[in-house]
Scaffold this motif. Sequence first.
Motif, PDB file in Angstrom:
ATOM      1  N   ARG A  38      -8.830  15.284 -12.946  1.00 13.75           N
ATOM      2  CA  ARG A  38      -8.670  13.838 -12.798  1.00 13.75           C
ATOM      3  C   ARG A  38      -7.486  13.325 -13.616  1.00 13.75           C
ATOM      4  NH1 ARG A  38     -14.337  13.831 -12.691  1.00 13.75           N
ATOM      5  NH2 ARG A  38     -14.439  13.587 -14.948  1.00 13.75           N
ATOM      6  N   GLU A  39      -7.334  13.849 -14.827  1.00 16.58           N
ATOM      7  CA  GLU A  39      -6.223  13.429 -15.682  1.00 16.58           C
ATOM      8  C   GLU A  39      -4.884  13.836 -15.071  1.00 16.58           C
ATOM      9  OE1 GLU A  39      -4.403  11.511 -18.721  1.00 16.58           O
ATOM     10  OE2 GLU A  39      -6.542  11.528 -18.295  1.00 16.58           O
ATOM     11  N   VAL A  40      -4.799  15.039 -14.546  1.00 12.52           N
ATOM     12  CA  VAL A  40      -3.556  15.494 -13.910  1.00 12.52           C
ATOM     13  C   VAL A  40      -3.243  14.631 -12.697  1.00 12.52           C
ATOM     14  CG1 VAL A  40      -2.538  17.398 -12.592  1.00 12.52           C
ATOM     15  CG2 VAL A  40      -3.666  17.853 -14.763  1.00 12.52           C
ATOM     16  N   LYS A  41      -4.264  14.331 -11.906  1.00 18.57           N
ATOM     17  CA  LYS A  41      -4.050  13.505 -10.722  1.00 18.57           C
ATOM     18  C   LYS A  41      -3.589  12.098 -11.109  1.00 18.57           C
ATOM     19  CE  LYS A  41      -6.351  11.966  -6.541  1.00 18.57           C
ATOM     20  NZ  LYS A  41      -7.594  11.964  -5.769  1.00 18.57           N
ATOM     21  N   GLU A  46       0.869   8.273 -11.525  1.00 20.03           N
ATOM     22  CA  GLU A  46       1.644   7.382 -12.373  1.00 20.03           C
ATOM     23  C   GLU A  46       3.128   7.736 -12.315  1.00 20.03           C
ATOM     24  OE1 GLU A  46       1.573   6.761 -17.041  1.00 20.03           O
ATOM     25  OE2 GLU A  46      -0.355   6.308 -16.088  1.00 20.03           O
ATOM     26  N   ILE A  47       3.436   9.020 -12.298  1.00 21.05           N
ATOM     27  CA  ILE A  47       4.829   9.463 -12.277  1.00 21.05           C
ATOM     28  C   ILE A  47       5.458   9.252 -10.905  1.00 21.05           C
ATOM     29  CG2 ILE A  47       6.342  11.480 -12.413  1.00 21.05           C
ATOM     30  CD1 ILE A  47       4.427  12.545 -14.595  1.00 21.05           C
ATOM     31  N   GLY A  49       4.048   7.701  -8.166  1.00 21.62           N
ATOM     32  CA  GLY A  49       3.491   6.610  -7.368  1.00 21.62           C
ATOM     33  C   GLY A  49       4.534   5.630  -6.876  1.00 21.62           C
ATOM     34  N   ASP A  50       5.529   5.313  -7.713  1.00 23.79           N
ATOM     35  CA  ASP A  50       6.526   4.328  -7.328  1.00 23.79           C
ATOM     36  C   ASP A  50       7.612   4.909  -6.443  1.00 23.79           C
ATOM     37  OD1 ASP A  50       6.408   2.841 -10.617  1.00 23.79           O
ATOM     38  OD2 ASP A  50       5.168   2.486  -8.846  1.00 23.79           O
ATOM     39  N   SER A  51       7.815   6.215  -6.444  1.00 26.77           N
ATOM     40  CA  SER A  51       8.912   6.805  -5.682  1.00 26.77           C
ATOM     41  C   SER A  51       8.524   7.153  -4.249  1.00 26.77           C
ATOM     42  CB  SER A  51       9.408   8.075  -6.379  1.00 26.77           C
ATOM     43  OG  SER A  51       8.391   9.049  -6.395  1.00 26.77           O
ATOM     44  N   ARG A  52       7.261   7.027  -3.910  1.00 31.47           N
ATOM     45  CA  ARG A  52       6.844   7.326  -2.533  1.00 31.47           C
ATOM     46  C   ARG A  52       7.242   6.182  -1.609  1.00 31.47           C
ATOM     47  NH1 ARG A  52       0.923   9.754  -3.855  1.00 31.47           N
ATOM     48  NH2 ARG A  52       1.675  11.688  -4.732  1.00 31.47           N
ATOM     49  N   PRO A  53       7.628   6.492  -0.388  1.00 27.93           N
ATOM     50  CA  PRO A  53       8.016   5.416   0.530  1.00 27.93           C
ATOM     51  C   PRO A  53       6.801   4.580   0.926  1.00 27.93           C
ATOM     52  CG  PRO A  53       8.017   7.516   1.657  1.00 27.93           C
ATOM     53  CD  PRO A  53       7.789   7.805   0.197  1.00 27.93           C
ATOM     54  N   ALA A  54       7.041   3.309   1.158  1.00 30.38           N
ATOM     55  CA  ALA A  54       5.968   2.409   1.569  1.00 30.38           C
ATOM     56  C   ALA A  54       5.521   2.782   2.973  1.00 30.38           C
ATOM     57  CB  ALA A  54       6.462   0.974   1.532  1.00 30.38           C
ATOM     58  N   PRO A  55       4.244   2.621   3.280  1.00 31.68           N
ATOM     59  CA  PRO A  55       3.781   2.941   4.629  1.00 31.68           C
ATOM     60  C   PRO A  55       4.398   1.991   5.648  1.00 31.68           C
ATOM     61  CG  PRO A  55       2.028   1.940   3.343  1.00 31.68           C
ATOM     62  CD  PRO A  55       3.171   2.172   2.425  1.00 31.68           C
ATOM     63  N   ARG A  56       4.671   2.517   6.829  1.00 28.98           N
ATOM     64  CA  ARG A  56       5.273   1.706   7.877  1.00 28.98           C
ATOM     65  C   ARG A  56       4.248   0.745   8.447  1.00 28.98           C
ATOM     66  NH1 ARG A  56       8.276   5.574  11.988  1.00 28.98           N
ATOM     67  NH2 ARG A  56       8.221   7.363  10.619  1.00 28.98           N
ATOM     68  N   LYS A  57       4.732  -0.426   8.823  1.00 27.23           N
ATOM     69  CA  LYS A  57       3.854  -1.391   9.468  1.00 27.23           C
ATOM     70  C   LYS A  57       3.696  -0.987  10.925  1.00 27.23           C
ATOM     71  CE  LYS A  57       4.989  -5.326   6.605  1.00 27.23           C
ATOM     72  NZ  LYS A  57       5.465  -6.711   6.593  1.00 27.23           N
ATOM     73  N   THR A  58       2.491  -1.172  11.432  1.00 24.75           N
ATOM     74  CA  THR A  58       2.256  -0.862  12.836  1.00 24.75           C
ATOM     75  C   THR A  58       2.795  -1.999  13.679  1.00 24.75           C
ATOM     76  OG1 THR A  58       0.058  -1.863  12.722  1.00 24.75           O
ATOM     77  CG2 THR A  58       0.212   0.506  12.327  1.00 24.75           C
ATOM     78  N   ALA A  59       3.203  -1.664  14.871  1.00 31.32           N
ATOM     79  CA  ALA A  59       3.733  -2.669  15.785  1.00 31.32           C
ATOM     80  C   ALA A  59       2.599  -3.582  16.234  1.00 31.32           C
ATOM     81  CB  ALA A  59       4.374  -1.997  16.989  1.00 31.32           C
TER      82      ALA A  59
END
Length: 84
Positions: A38-41, A46-47, A49-59
């Motif tokens: 859990r701590e590793v996850k 935290e490391i 989380g911010d660099s992942r691309p935002a999910p695309r909005k559905t049409a």
Amino acid sequence: MLSDIGLPGFILLALLALLLFGPNKLPGLGRSAGKALREVKREMNEIFGDSRPAPRKTAEAPKTDEPQAAPVQPDPRQSRNLPE
């Protein structure tokens, strides 16, 4: 990785762990391993989380000028749950 072990391999690993650590220490080891994972996850989220691309909005469905049908209300006299 673990999908290649199979049930016989898993049973062998469980018996080996039981022989090495004994029945009294296995629950504590499991709890410690769970806390560590859990701590590793949490740290990974935290490391990275911010660099992942935002999910695309559905049409969205195209809007039409047709009126929507009114919701059908059930007849309370036909309900089995209500007393008469």
